[in-house]
Design a protein around this motif. Structure first.
Motif, PDB file in Angstrom:
ATOM      1  N   SER A 322      65.706  36.021  72.242  1.00  0.00           N
ATOM      2  CA  SER A 322      64.762  35.102  72.557  1.00  0.00           C
ATOM      3  C   SER A 322      65.913  33.218  72.247  1.00  0.00           C
ATOM      4  CB  SER A 322      63.586  34.661  71.341  1.00  0.00           C
ATOM      5  OG  SER A 322      62.883  35.091  71.748  1.00  0.00           O
ATOM      6  N   GLN A 323      65.529  32.336  72.639  1.00  0.00           N
ATOM      7  CA  GLN A 323      65.901  31.289  72.705  1.00  0.00           C
ATOM      8  C   GLN A 323      65.580  29.701  71.416  1.00  0.00           C
ATOM      9  OE1 GLN A 323      64.564  32.027  75.800  1.00  0.00           O
ATOM     10  NE2 GLN A 323      66.341  33.196  76.477  1.00  0.00           N
ATOM     11  N   LEU A 324      66.117  29.924  71.009  1.00  0.00           N
ATOM     12  CA  LEU A 324      65.506  28.838  69.575  1.00  0.00           C
ATOM     13  C   LEU A 324      64.747  27.687  70.493  1.00  0.00           C
ATOM     14  CD1 LEU A 324      68.694  28.793  67.624  1.00  0.00           C
ATOM     15  CD2 LEU A 324      67.090  29.589  67.567  1.00  0.00           C
ATOM     16  N   CYS A 325      64.613  27.012  71.778  1.00  0.00           N
ATOM     17  CA  CYS A 325      63.713  25.817  72.222  1.00  0.00           C
ATOM     18  C   CYS A 325      62.143  26.848  72.332  1.00  0.00           C
ATOM     19  CB  CYS A 325      64.718  25.108  72.748  1.00  0.00           C
ATOM     20  SG  CYS A 325      65.510  26.372  74.399  1.00  0.00           S
ATOM     21  N   VAL A 326      62.237  27.834  72.635  1.00  0.00           N
ATOM     22  CA  VAL A 326      61.647  28.616  72.782  1.00  0.00           C
ATOM     23  C   VAL A 326      60.766  28.947  71.863  1.00  0.00           C
ATOM     24  CG1 VAL A 326      60.156  30.172  73.851  1.00  0.00           C
ATOM     25  CG2 VAL A 326      61.844  28.968  75.226  1.00  0.00           C
ATOM     26  N   GLU A 349      71.647  22.631  80.898  1.00  0.00           N
ATOM     27  CA  GLU A 349      71.094  22.075  80.595  1.00  0.00           C
ATOM     28  C   GLU A 349      71.544  22.741  79.003  1.00  0.00           C
ATOM     29  OE1 GLU A 349      69.527  23.380  82.590  1.00  0.00           O
ATOM     30  OE2 GLU A 349      66.805  24.222  82.241  1.00  0.00           O
ATOM     31  N   CYS A 350      72.004  23.763  78.677  1.00  0.00           N
ATOM     32  CA  CYS A 350      72.409  23.854  77.358  1.00  0.00           C
ATOM     33  C   CYS A 350      73.412  23.448  77.211  1.00  0.00           C
ATOM     34  CB  CYS A 350      72.258  25.450  77.389  1.00  0.00           C
ATOM     35  SG  CYS A 350      71.109  26.508  78.260  1.00  0.00           S
ATOM     36  N   GLU A 351      74.589  22.726  77.821  1.00  0.00           N
ATOM     37  CA  GLU A 351      75.499  22.710  77.561  1.00  0.00           C
ATOM     38  C   GLU A 351      75.097  20.900  76.542  1.00  0.00           C
ATOM     39  OE1 GLU A 351      78.125  23.305  77.945  1.00  0.00           O
ATOM     40  OE2 GLU A 351      77.247  25.359  79.161  1.00  0.00           O
ATOM     41  N   ARG A 352      74.129  20.067  76.505  1.00  0.00           N
ATOM     42  CA  ARG A 352      73.665  19.161  76.150  1.00  0.00           C
ATOM     43  C   ARG A 352      73.219  19.421  74.774  1.00  0.00           C
ATOM     44  NH1 ARG A 352      69.475  17.136  78.832  1.00  0.00           N
ATOM     45  NH2 ARG A 352      69.439  17.784  81.252  1.00  0.00           N
ATOM     46  N   CYS A 353      72.915  20.798  74.609  1.00  0.00           N
ATOM     47  CA  CYS A 353      71.847  21.271  73.459  1.00  0.00           C
ATOM     48  C   CYS A 353      72.609  20.942  71.730  1.00  0.00           C
ATOM     49  CB  CYS A 353      70.867  22.698  73.624  1.00  0.00           C
ATOM     50  SG  CYS A 353      70.381  23.373  72.254  1.00  0.00           S
ATOM     51  N   ASN A 354      72.428  20.277  71.069  1.00  0.00           N
ATOM     52  CA  ASN A 354      72.944  20.649  69.789  1.00  0.00           C
ATOM     53  C   ASN A 354      72.912  21.676  69.010  1.00  0.00           C
ATOM     54  OD1 ASN A 354      70.379  19.907  68.189  1.00  0.00           O
ATOM     55  ND2 ASN A 354      71.043  17.841  67.635  1.00  0.00           N
ATOM     56  N   ASP A 358      74.183  28.136  67.901  1.00  0.00           N
ATOM     57  CA  ASP A 358      73.406  28.674  67.356  1.00  0.00           C
ATOM     58  C   ASP A 358      72.224  30.030  67.619  1.00  0.00           C
ATOM     59  OD1 ASP A 358      74.182  27.794  64.538  1.00  0.00           O
ATOM     60  OD2 ASP A 358      72.541  25.699  64.652  1.00  0.00           O
ATOM     61  N   CYS A 359      72.258  29.508  68.953  1.00  0.00           N
ATOM     62  CA  CYS A 359      71.355  30.460  69.540  1.00  0.00           C
ATOM     63  C   CYS A 359      72.121  31.700  70.387  1.00  0.00           C
ATOM     64  CB  CYS A 359      70.475  29.397  71.188  1.00  0.00           C
ATOM     65  SG  CYS A 359      70.124  29.817  72.144  1.00  0.00           S
ATOM     66  N   GLY A 360      71.753  32.240  71.037  1.00  0.00           N
ATOM     67  CA  GLY A 360      71.909  33.287  71.732  1.00  0.00           C
ATOM     68  C   GLY A 360      71.600  33.418  73.317  1.00  0.00           C
ATOM     69  N   ILE A 374      62.154  25.625  78.294  1.00  0.00           N
ATOM     70  CA  ILE A 374      63.326  25.794  77.379  1.00  0.00           C
ATOM     71  C   ILE A 374      63.835  23.937  77.811  1.00  0.00           C
ATOM     72  CG2 ILE A 374      65.994  26.269  78.461  1.00  0.00           C
ATOM     73  CD1 ILE A 374      65.290  29.271  79.165  1.00  0.00           C
ATOM     74  N   ARG A 375      64.347  23.379  76.448  1.00  0.00           N
ATOM     75  CA  ARG A 375      64.516  21.821  76.562  1.00  0.00           C
ATOM     76  C   ARG A 375      65.637  21.788  75.191  1.00  0.00           C
ATOM     77  NH1 ARG A 375      60.879  22.496  79.696  1.00  0.00           N
ATOM     78  NH2 ARG A 375      59.303  21.264  79.529  1.00  0.00           N
ATOM     79  N   PRO A 376      66.539  21.676  75.526  1.00  0.00           N
ATOM     80  CA  PRO A 376      68.081  21.170  74.961  1.00  0.00           C
ATOM     81  C   PRO A 376      67.354  20.211  73.817  1.00  0.00           C
ATOM     82  CG  PRO A 376      68.148  19.295  77.126  1.00  0.00           C
ATOM     83  CD  PRO A 376      67.404  20.630  76.979  1.00  0.00           C
ATOM     84  N   PHE A 377      68.184  20.840  72.552  1.00  0.00           N
ATOM     85  CA  PHE A 377      67.754  19.674  71.218  1.00  0.00           C
ATOM     86  C   PHE A 377      68.647  18.359  71.832  1.00  0.00           C
ATOM     87  CE2 PHE A 377      66.620  23.242  70.704  1.00  0.00           C
ATOM     88  CZ  PHE A 377      64.675  23.602  69.321  1.00  0.00           C
ATOM     89  N   ALA A 378      68.431  17.467  71.502  1.00  0.00           N
ATOM     90  CA  ALA A 378      68.930  16.108  71.607  1.00  0.00           C
ATOM     91  C   ALA A 378      69.912  15.832  69.956  1.00  0.00           C
ATOM     92  CB  ALA A 378      68.014  15.147  71.458  1.00  0.00           C
TER      93      ALA A 378
HETATM   94  S1  SF4 Z   1      68.520  24.409  75.205  1.00  0.00           S
HETATM   95 FE1  SF4 Z   1      69.914  24.668  73.343  1.00  0.00          FE
HETATM   96  S2  SF4 Z   1      68.180  26.032  72.436  1.00  0.00           S
HETATM   97 FE2  SF4 Z   1      67.467  26.368  74.405  1.00  0.00          FE
HETATM   98  S3  SF4 Z   1      68.262  28.036  75.531  1.00  0.00           S
HETATM   99 FE3  SF4 Z   1      69.580  26.674  75.768  1.00  0.00          FE
HETATM  100  S4  SF4 Z   1      70.823  25.969  74.161  1.00  0.00           S
HETATM  101 FE4  SF4 Z   1      69.407  27.753  73.465  1.00  0.00          FE
END
Ligand code: SF4
Length: 378
Positions: A322-326, A349-354, A358-360, A374-378
């Motif tokens: 699972s992805q942390l943003c979900v 878009e994960c490249e700009r996720c802080n 931590d996310c798998g 799925i949304r990157p954390f700013a």
């Molecule tokens: S946006 Fe961030 S939390 Fe979401 S899948 Fe990508 S790395 Fe994981």
């Protein structure tokens, strides 16, 4: 990540299992030499096999060689491979990875709707066992974990037990995780035979998809599978075997998920670990996607209730794939970076996720089928 390549083989009469090296001066046994700049003029016979990118045209030797191999980039010093008569070079063990899996057999007695490795009915167990018999003694003794998967590994029959005994003898410090549907252990003598190995580093990962036999049997496409699996789990528990329950999350399993969590607690409180796993978009899944797909965002209430219930009863619970943003933040503590390195990817878009570190992430094959949320954390 590439785990297989192929060239033109010469003088290979049976599969060659060995350790990759690029050092032509290497003197270890069972070494397979990679030559990217032509074959060495001497010492070639010291190697079990030689792999090269050059053409075979003017070569006259009688030693096993694979010519015209397109790429060696994925092979590291010390990796273990098997080179087949047809020039296939398959990576068996990656020295720099914690995610090494032995495929026990492609045969299976179930045919799950979402099988990631659809079964093939061919008699491969003796061939594969023969390869592993040579390979396992070459694995470094500090190997942390090995996975055994299939197909259904117990369909190896006697060789299944021999394989475990071999790993136990050769790699006594290694954790071994067998992915099995557990049905074979409905026969008490097999559970007893497993316990005779006295293998406390062995864990059996067994799927249970519903608390109701018809639904489980439908998902695994096999009559009586539920009854056999539950009986198998109980037989294994009788002999103190370590068990993990695996639940794949999809349209069929979600409606009964909270009832399943209660069923597990009530009937299998002895299991060591329960994991709820996101769906892989590979194997049969793309063909059955209409029956399986539900956006993970849309099952978070059911997942949260199942996980919190089991955890609240003191059981060890995880969420895989699972992805942390979900996931709601309250469930992050259960999320594991579970996807093996060779099949893990991220979206652009994960490249700009802080939270990237931590996310798998996602299965590489899920890049084309994933949550809309799925949304990157700013
Ligand atoms: S946006 Fe961030 S939390 Fe979401 S899948 Fe990508 S790395 Fe994981």
């Amino acid at each position: 990540m590439l785990l297989r390549t192929r060239g033109i083989s010469i003088n290979i009469e049976e599969p060659v299992v060995g350790r990759i090296t690029r050092n032509a001066g290497y003197t270890g046994d069972n070494s397979i030499l990679i030559c990217e700049n032509g074959l060495p003029s001497s010492r070639i016979e010291k190697f079990a096999c030689v792999l090269t990118n050059q053409e075979s045209t003017d070569w006259q030797g009688d030693h096993p060689v694979v010519f015209k191999v397109p790429s060696f980039e994925h092979l590291n010093e010390g990796d273990l491979v098997v080179v087949s008569q047809d020039g296939n070079i398959k990576t068996l063990y990656r020295i720099n990875s914690f995610h090494n899996t032995l495929l026990a057999t492609e045969r299976c007695n179930s045919n799950c709707l979402m099988c990631s490795q659809p079964p093939r009915d061919r008699n491969d167990t003796h061939r594969l066992y023969g390869i592993y018999e040579k390979m396992i003694p070459m694995i470094p003794k500090d190997c942390f974990e090995l996975m055994i998967s299939g197909g259904e590994p117990t369909l190896m029959g006697e060789l299944f037990f021999q394989l475990l005994q071999l790993i136990k003898d050769q790699l006594p410090e290694t954790e071994v995780h067998v992915l099995t549907n557990g049905r074979s252990f409905a026969w008490n003598n097999l559970a007893e035979k497993l316990s005779d190995l006295e293998y406390n580093r062995l864990m059996l990962g067994i799927p249970v998809y519903a608390d109701y036999y018809q639904m489980h049997d439908y998902i695994v496409q096999a009559k009586d599978a539920f009854n056999q699996t539950i009986l198998g789990i109980h037989n294994l528990a009788r002999y103190d075997q370590r068990i993990e329950i695996r639940v794949v999350l999809h349209q069929q399993s979600i409606p009964r998920l909270t009832r399943l969590s209660r069923y597990i607690y009530k009937n299998m409180p002895f299991v060591e670990h329960i994991t709820f796993m996101g769906l892989e978009y590979i194997g049969y899944t793309p063909y059955n996607i209409d029956k399986l797909w539900i956006d993970p965002h849309d099952y978070m209430d059911e997942l949260g209730e199942a996980v919190e219930f089991l955890s609240g009863q003191g059981m060890n619970v995880s969420i895989y794939n699972s992805q942390l943003c979900v996931l709601p933040e309250a469930l992050w503590k259960y999320a594991k970076k579970s996807i093996s390195d060779w099949k893990q990817s991220y979206l652009p878009e994960c490249e700009r996720c802080n939270k990237l570190s931590d996310c798998g992430g996602l299965f590489t094959w899920n890049l084309k089928k994933h949550s809309e949320h799925i949304r990157p954390f700013a």
